[in-house]
Design an enzyme around this catalytic site. Structure first.
Site, PDB file in Angstrom:
ATOM      1  CD  GLU A 164     -10.950 -19.105 -11.689  1.00  0.00           C
ATOM      2  OE1 GLU A 164     -10.912 -19.271 -10.471  1.00  0.00           O
ATOM      3  OE2 GLU A 164     -11.831 -18.405 -12.236  1.00  0.00           O
ATOM      4  CG  ASP A 194      -1.567   1.261   1.558  1.00  0.00           C
ATOM      5  OD1 ASP A 194      -1.758   2.042   0.615  1.00  0.00           O
ATOM      6  OD2 ASP A 194      -1.910   1.485   2.734  1.00  0.00           O
ATOM      7  CG  ASP A 216      -1.418   1.578  -3.669  1.00  0.00           C
ATOM      8  OD1 ASP A 216      -0.242   1.292  -3.954  1.00  0.00           O
ATOM      9  OD2 ASP A 216      -1.726   2.275  -2.681  1.00  0.00           O
ATOM     10  CG  ASP A 232     -13.032 -14.507 -12.629  1.00  0.00           C
ATOM     11  OD1 ASP A 232     -12.275 -14.979 -11.769  1.00  0.00           O
ATOM     12  OD2 ASP A 232     -14.234 -14.255 -12.411  1.00  0.00           O
ATOM     13  CG  ASP A 247      -5.782   3.272   0.756  1.00  0.00           C
ATOM     14  OD1 ASP A 247      -4.962   2.334   0.846  1.00  0.00           O
ATOM     15  OD2 ASP A 247      -6.348   3.556  -0.316  1.00  0.00           O
TER      16      ASP A 247
HETATM   17  C1  NOJ Z   1     -12.641 -16.624  -9.485  1.00  0.00           C
HETATM   18  C2  NOJ Z   1     -11.805 -15.614  -8.760  1.00  0.00           C
HETATM   19  O1  NOJ Z   1     -10.500 -16.100  -8.641  1.00  0.00           O
HETATM   20  C3  NOJ Z   1     -12.474 -15.405  -7.416  1.00  0.00           C
HETATM   21  O2  NOJ Z   1     -11.674 -14.683  -6.529  1.00  0.00           O
HETATM   22  C4  NOJ Z   1     -13.810 -14.743  -7.657  1.00  0.00           C
HETATM   23  O3  NOJ Z   1     -14.490 -14.627  -6.428  1.00  0.00           O
HETATM   24  C5  NOJ Z   1     -14.658 -15.558  -8.618  1.00  0.00           C
HETATM   25  N1  NOJ Z   1     -13.924 -16.044  -9.745  1.00  0.00           N
HETATM   26  C6  NOJ Z   1     -15.801 -14.735  -9.152  1.00  0.00           C
HETATM   27  O4  NOJ Z   1     -15.317 -13.740 -10.030  1.00  0.00           O
END
Ligand code: NOJ
Length: 522
Positions: free
Chosen positions: A262, A27, A35, A203, A31
């Site tokens: 993922e 950070d 970041d 994701d 805060d």
């Molecule tokens: C996978 C991500 O790695 C996770 O952190 C997130 O909560 C879910 N997808 C939803 O986007």
């Protein structure tokens, strides 16, 4: 491009990628939340460590109900993390240091605060870009549950219809059967590629399409995407077409831009299908992250990873999973096992993903119920994922551990002082030094190594392999030292006491040794 055993190949085929959970890394402005400027100020940590690339978790404008995985604008920066100028500085400083940068793309859902969803609620054409359905028998349209717990549908009171959200109610799912969604994401992809990013982590890449019938499904367990494959919800046949389209886009840029999906599917064969010359460049292979400790269990997942994925990928920890130190038992035992397993994976062909703090041997923090922030904890009452997201300790003797001058957004783990970066930097026997040695050796050997892996079977509880080009890696999972017939030079050992003599290698208990074989055997 780079050279491997005389063959030119794209950098990502064997890269070591370091995941930065931006909120918890460093950070810069007090805060309490990490970041982009904080990341930039610690790039030399990554250079010293010897990784090839970094993956930044989402830094886009977001109400932060899922800490950035609820995106309100895909092409800007959340003020708590900085601004576009800070992003450009980080990218340019990383590139100057020969570090590639992968950003996180979240195409399955937006935030409910995204202007597209706001327009959808107001009845605009954007409504076709989300999944709205009338209810059934006074309740939601079907029995689907959210991964985070509770129903996967929330009522839009104004219209009387429900919208689908496989995650939090603040994360409405996009309708990928809408051509407008495709067009918008093509533009988003190009925007970041034009800005100079080297790749995308995608994701929940398997989730974009849902079965059009939206039929009921057998109950799915809550709290883990890996808990069950959900045939109506995940992995619909159409989804790979999205990545074929995106692959044409990444391939139209110079510099080996890449995507890693993922693809959280229990059946690794299904995940491997997302990868190919006209699909994603990589998909995470999560089998190792789920494997138990033990020679047999590890060998099975390594074999499966090598056979199914091209290129193979290796993951032991990330921001959604318990840290592998903790999973392997915690304490000294957990740490010995964790680094030994990491050393095994780093000896293999393919790309390895490391998670911030694993180079320090951090364990999951024990986050008290009242401090928990993960929507899984909030929606289901389960402990959730905050434990693996506690902030990085840079400095032992500092209240904010060099992470922040303010109040950290999550408490530090109990091991923060003992395992802080500054303490380990002064200690040649620390976990950090071992990671560095492994990564230096991997880099030095890279041009000489091929992809063929041969198992040697020296003893029970011992995994030993020879990688084409002369690297031998021996993992002793037992509590006793073992002797393995080998000759060559010890390159790295995860514990003290490894030595070669008279054609045999001594491997200390619960440790991995890398040996450079005599060229006559290579
Ligand atoms: C996978 C991500 O790695 C996770 O952190 C997130 O909560 C879910 N997808 C939803 O986007």
């Amino acid at each position: 491009m780079r050279l491997n055993r005389g063959v030119v190949q794209p950098w990502w085929r064997d890269a070591v990628v370091y995941e930065i959970y931006v909120r918890s890394f460093a950070d810069s402005d007090g805060d309490g939340v990490g970041d982009l400027e904080g990341v930039r100020s610690h790039l030399d940590h990554l250079v010293d460590l010897g990784v090839d690339a970094l993956w930044l978790t989402p830094f886009y404008p977001s109400p932060m109900h899922d800490h950035g995985y609820d995106v309100a604008d895909y092409v800007d920066i959340e003020p708590v993390f900085g601004d576009l100028a800070a992003f450009d500085r980080l990218l340019s400083d990383a590139h100057e240091r020969d570090l590639r940068v992968i950003v996180d793309l979240v195409p399955n859902h937006t935030s409910n605060e995204h202007p597209w969803f706001q327009a959808a609620l107001a009845g605009g054409p954007e409504r076709q870009q989300y999944v709205f359905r009338p209810g059934r028998d006074g309740g939601p349209p079907n029995n689907w549950t959210s991964v985070f717990g509770g129903p996967a549908w929330t009522l839009d009171k104004d219209s009387g219809e429900y919208y689908l959200h496989l995650f939090d109610a603040t994360q409405p799912d996009l309708e990928w059967r809408s051509p407008a969604v495709h067009e918008k994401f093509r533009t988003i992809l190009r925007t970041w590629l034009d800005r100079g990013v080297d790749g995308f982590r995608i994701d929940v890449a398997h989730a974009l399409y849902k079965h059009p019938d939206l039929a009921d499904e057998p109950a799915a367990p809550v709290g883990s995407m890996m808990a069950a494959d959900r045939p109506a919800v995940w992995d619909q046949p159409e989804v790979v077409g999205v990545y074929e389209d995106w692959r044409r886009i990444t391939d139209s840029y110079t510099g080996d831009r890449m995507m890693v999906g993922e693809v959280f599917l229990l059946d690794a064969r299904k995940a491997a299908r997302y990868v190919g010359p006209s699909r994603l460049q990589q998909a995470f292979n999560f089998s190792v992250a789920k494997a138990d400790w033990g020679a047999q269990a590890l060998r099975e997942v390594v074999d499966r990873g090598l056979a199914l994925f091209d290129p193979p990928t290796w993951v032991l920890s990330n921001h959604d999973l318990p840290r592998h130190t903790t999973r392997f038992g915690g304490g000294e035992t957990g740490r010995r096992r964790a680094v030994a397993a990491t050393a095994l994976l780093l000896a293999l062909p393919g790309s390895t993903y490391l998670y911030q703090g694993e180079e320090l041997g951090l364990e999951d923090g024990d986050v008290p119920a009242e401090a928990r922030q993960d929507p899984i904890a909030l929606r289901s009452g389960l402990p959730g994922r905050d434990g693996c997201r506690t902030p990085m300790p840079w400095v032992a003797q500092d209240v904010g551990h060099g992470f922040t001058t303010g109040r950290p957004w999550l408490p530090f783990g109990a091991d923060a002082s003992e395992r802080a970066v500054d303490v380990q930097r002064r200690d040649e026997t620390a976990m950090l030094a071992t990671y560095r040695q492994l990564l230096v050796a991997r880099r030095t050997l890279r041009p000489h190594l091929g992809n063929a892996v041969t198992w040697l079977d020296p003893a029970p509880d011992v995994l030993a392999l020879r990688r084409e080009g002369g690297l031998v890696c021996v993992l002793n999972t037992s509590e006793r030292p073992v002797e393995v017939p080998c000759s060559g030079d010890v390159l790295v050992a995860t514990q003290a006491g490894a030595c070669v003599g008279d054609g045999s290698l001594t491997v200390p208990p619960v440790s991995t040794v890398w040996l450079r074989e005599d060229p006559t055997h290579a």
